[in-house]
Design a protein around this motif. Structure first.
Motif, PDB file in Angstrom:
ATOM      1  N   GLN A  48     -18.970  12.487  -9.557  1.00  0.00           N
ATOM      2  CA  GLN A  48     -20.329  12.303 -10.069  1.00  0.00           C
ATOM      3  C   GLN A  48     -20.696  10.833  -9.947  1.00  0.00           C
ATOM      4  N   GLY A  49     -21.481  10.530  -8.923  1.00  0.00           N
ATOM      5  CA  GLY A  49     -21.692   9.163  -8.500  1.00  0.00           C
ATOM      6  C   GLY A  49     -22.178   8.215  -9.568  1.00  0.00           C
ATOM      7  N   GLU A  50     -23.140   8.664 -10.377  1.00  0.00           N
ATOM      8  CA  GLU A  50     -23.678   7.778 -11.395  1.00  0.00           C
ATOM      9  C   GLU A  50     -22.605   7.366 -12.401  1.00  0.00           C
ATOM     10  N   VAL A  51     -21.732   8.294 -12.756  1.00  0.00           N
ATOM     11  CA  VAL A  51     -20.656   7.983 -13.692  1.00  0.00           C
ATOM     12  C   VAL A  51     -19.614   7.085 -13.032  1.00  0.00           C
ATOM     13  N   PHE A  52     -19.321   7.338 -11.770  1.00  0.00           N
ATOM     14  CA  PHE A  52     -18.334   6.515 -11.080  1.00  0.00           C
ATOM     15  C   PHE A  52     -18.838   5.082 -10.913  1.00  0.00           C
ATOM     16  N   ILE A  53     -20.149   4.904 -10.794  1.00  0.00           N
ATOM     17  CA  ILE A  53     -20.702   3.550 -10.775  1.00  0.00           C
ATOM     18  C   ILE A  53     -20.564   2.905 -12.149  1.00  0.00           C
ATOM     19  N   ARG A  54     -20.963   3.605 -13.179  1.00  0.00           N
ATOM     20  CA  ARG A  54     -20.894   3.060 -14.537  1.00  0.00           C
ATOM     21  C   ARG A  54     -19.474   2.710 -14.932  1.00  0.00           C
ATOM     22  N   GLY A  55     -18.529   3.517 -14.459  1.00  0.00           N
ATOM     23  CA  GLY A  55     -17.130   3.288 -14.803  1.00  0.00           C
ATOM     24  C   GLY A  55     -16.391   2.401 -13.822  1.00  0.00           C
ATOM     25  N   ALA A  56     -17.110   1.875 -12.799  1.00  0.00           N
ATOM     26  CA  ALA A  56     -16.486   1.020 -11.781  1.00  0.00           C
ATOM     27  C   ALA A  56     -15.145   1.620 -11.345  1.00  0.00           C
ATOM     28  N   ALA A  57     -15.201   2.869 -10.891  1.00  0.00           N
ATOM     29  CA  ALA A  57     -14.003   3.684 -10.724  1.00  0.00           C
ATOM     30  C   ALA A  57     -12.938   3.051  -9.842  1.00  0.00           C
ATOM     31  N   ALA A  58     -13.293   2.714  -8.603  1.00  0.00           N
ATOM     32  CA  ALA A  58     -12.272   2.290  -7.647  1.00  0.00           C
ATOM     33  C   ALA A  58     -11.631   0.964  -8.027  1.00  0.00           C
ATOM     34  N   VAL A  59     -12.444  -0.016  -8.429  1.00  0.00           N
ATOM     35  CA  VAL A  59     -11.876  -1.317  -8.758  1.00  0.00           C
ATOM     36  C   VAL A  59     -11.084  -1.279 -10.061  1.00  0.00           C
ATOM     37  N   THR A  60     -11.415  -0.357 -10.951  1.00  0.00           N
ATOM     38  CA  THR A  60     -10.657  -0.264 -12.196  1.00  0.00           C
ATOM     39  C   THR A  60      -9.230   0.181 -11.922  1.00  0.00           C
ATOM     40  N   VAL A  61      -9.035   1.036 -10.920  1.00  0.00           N
ATOM     41  CA  VAL A  61      -7.668   1.385 -10.524  1.00  0.00           C
ATOM     42  C   VAL A  61      -6.912   0.115 -10.151  1.00  0.00           C
ATOM     43  N   SER A  62      -7.537  -0.728  -9.348  1.00  0.00           N
ATOM     44  CA  SER A  62      -6.912  -1.982  -8.938  1.00  0.00           C
ATOM     45  C   SER A  62      -6.659  -2.898 -10.127  1.00  0.00           C
ATOM     46  N   HIS A  63      -7.622  -3.007 -11.012  1.00  0.00           N
ATOM     47  CA  HIS A  63      -7.471  -3.898 -12.172  1.00  0.00           C
ATOM     48  C   HIS A  63      -6.345  -3.454 -13.089  1.00  0.00           C
ATOM     49  N   LEU A  64      -6.198  -2.144 -13.273  1.00  0.00           N
ATOM     50  CA  LEU A  64      -5.117  -1.655 -14.128  1.00  0.00           C
ATOM     51  C   LEU A  64      -3.752  -1.980 -13.528  1.00  0.00           C
ATOM     52  N   MET A  65      -3.678  -1.965 -12.219  1.00  0.00           N
ATOM     53  CA  MET A  65      -2.427  -2.341 -11.555  1.00  0.00           C
ATOM     54  C   MET A  65      -2.196  -3.841 -11.655  1.00  0.00           C
ATOM     55  N   GLU A  66      -3.259  -4.623 -11.466  1.00  0.00           N
ATOM     56  CA  GLU A  66      -3.118  -6.078 -11.460  1.00  0.00           C
ATOM     57  C   GLU A  66      -2.875  -6.647 -12.849  1.00  0.00           C
ATOM     58  N   PHE A  67      -3.639  -6.187 -13.818  1.00  0.00           N
ATOM     59  CA  PHE A  67      -3.617  -6.831 -15.131  1.00  0.00           C
ATOM     60  C   PHE A  67      -2.763  -6.113 -16.172  1.00  0.00           C
ATOM     61  N   ARG A  68      -2.507  -4.809 -15.967  1.00  0.00           N
ATOM     62  CA  ARG A  68      -1.657  -4.086 -16.902  1.00  0.00           C
ATOM     63  C   ARG A  68      -0.327  -3.685 -16.299  1.00  0.00           C
ATOM     64  N   GLY A  69      -0.159  -3.931 -15.014  1.00  0.00           N
ATOM     65  CA  GLY A  69       1.116  -3.645 -14.371  1.00  0.00           C
ATOM     66  C   GLY A  69       1.395  -2.180 -14.131  1.00  0.00           C
ATOM     67  N   LEU A  70       0.355  -1.336 -14.133  1.00  0.00           N
ATOM     68  CA  LEU A  70       0.566   0.080 -13.886  1.00  0.00           C
ATOM     69  C   LEU A  70       0.865   0.329 -12.417  1.00  0.00           C
TER      70      LEU A  70
END
Length: 336
Positions: free
Chosen positions: A249-271
């Motif tokens: 659902q594109g509008e939600v994926f924009i609001r949730g910054a979906a793709a970059v949040t995956v990267s951020h969780l790996m970078e900043f939380r070590g997931l």
């Protein structure tokens, strides 16, 4: 894994309710894309060229909602979106609302490589693609009967708004009718609730890349843009984290910054990549009311494809050449 593709998230195909032509058409489409991208990698090509090659195949396949076979807007036109990102230096390019480019993903790559911009839209993006030698088409090139039928279904009194009929960015539920092949449709589920396409790859230099392409939502407002061309929402690639392509659902994926949040969780939380992708798709985006999924690949070849929707068409290629495609719900059940 060295390459993965998706063909959209939405209502799953059900074994026993899907005719053999439909299963074969989806599997062959995904496998052809994987072979095209894999050929690039085997010849020593880079990950950007590989994801472009894979997505181009899917854009040319009318079974998917990208390029030929794209869904209709509310005024019975077609407006297509695509993006590409390179993980080595975070370079990116995208186009939105193009109406005459045969392969929007190639236009997105040109934006990345030949301009100082990231996103071109509308007539300017079409003109840029044509000036740079990309094949152009008239609107009727994208037309297919099943997408036209989906538009008419969406416009019926009482139908939900833009994207309510099957076919848009994995958003829609099925509208009835058994999944049918290229030549028709019968009673049961509707395979058109699939569509948006994407690819992620890692090459011999261990550089990552991601690409996404879509026709959007059936009956969408003219000018509507979803997450697919938005860097950080529908597409993201960074060598020290992951390459991600989203569908949902594109509008939600924009609001949730979906793709970059995956990267951020790996970078900043070590997931790890699987945990990060699950956190975004199943927990964060679902809490915002958005169903869908992502394909995510790190530079060590670790891959995952979580989705909160009933199904997500996808497949992957291993380093030793094995191709795996998943089209049925029991092959890829929704993550909870």
């Amino acid at each position: 894994m060295v390459l993965a593709v998706h063909g959209g998230a939405g209502t799953a195909l059900v074994r026993g309710e899907t005719d053999p032509r439909t299963e074969r058409a989806y599997r062959e489409g995904l496998a052809a894309a994987l072979r095209a991208g894999g050929d690039v990698l085997r010849r020593g090509g880079g990950s950007v060229a590989a994801v472009e090659a894979a997505v181009r195949v899917l854009e040319d396949d009318e079974m998917f909602n990208a390029g030929r076979g794209a869904v209709f807007t509310e005024d019975a036109g077609h407006e297509l979106d695509a993006s590409v990102m390179r993980g080595s230096d975070l370079a990116a390019g995208a186009v939105a609302g193009v109406r005459n480019v045969r392969n929007p993903v190639s236009a997105a790559r040109l934006v990345m490589e030949r301009t100082r911009h990231v996103l071109l839209a509308g007539e300017g993006a079409d003109d840029f693609a044509a000036r740079n030698g990309l094949p152009t088409v008239t609107q009727d090139y994208y037309w297919t009967q099943k997408r036209w039928d989906a538009l008419l279904e969406a416009k019926k009194p009482g139908a939900r708004g833009g994207g309510s009929a099957a076919g848009g960015e994995g958003k829609a539920a099925a509208v009835g009718g058994k999944a049918a092949g290229r030549g028709g449709r019968s009673a049961g589920r509707d395979e058109q609730a699939m569509g948006t396409v994407g690819a992620v790859a890692v090459d011999r230099a261990r550089d990552l890349a991601a690409a996404t392409s879509t026709g959007g939502l059936t009956n969408k407002m003219v000018g509507r843009v979803g997450d697919s061309p938005v860097i950080g929402a529908g597409t993201y690639a960074r060598n020290d984290t992951a390459a991600v392509s989203a569908t949902g659902q594109g509008e939600v994926f924009i609001r949730g910054a979906a793709a970059v949040t995956v990267s951020h969780l790996m970078e900043f939380r070590g997931l790890d990549v699987a945990s990060a992708a699950y956190e975004v798709v199943v927990r964060r985006l679902a809490a915002l009311g958005g169903l869908g999924g992502v394909i995510a690949l790190d530079r060590d070849g670790v891959f995952d494809a979580p989705h909160s929707s009933e199904g997500m068409l996808h497949g992957y290629l291993t380093r030793d050449g094995e191709i795996v495609t998943k089209v049925f719900r029991d092959e890829s059940p929704p993550d909870q």
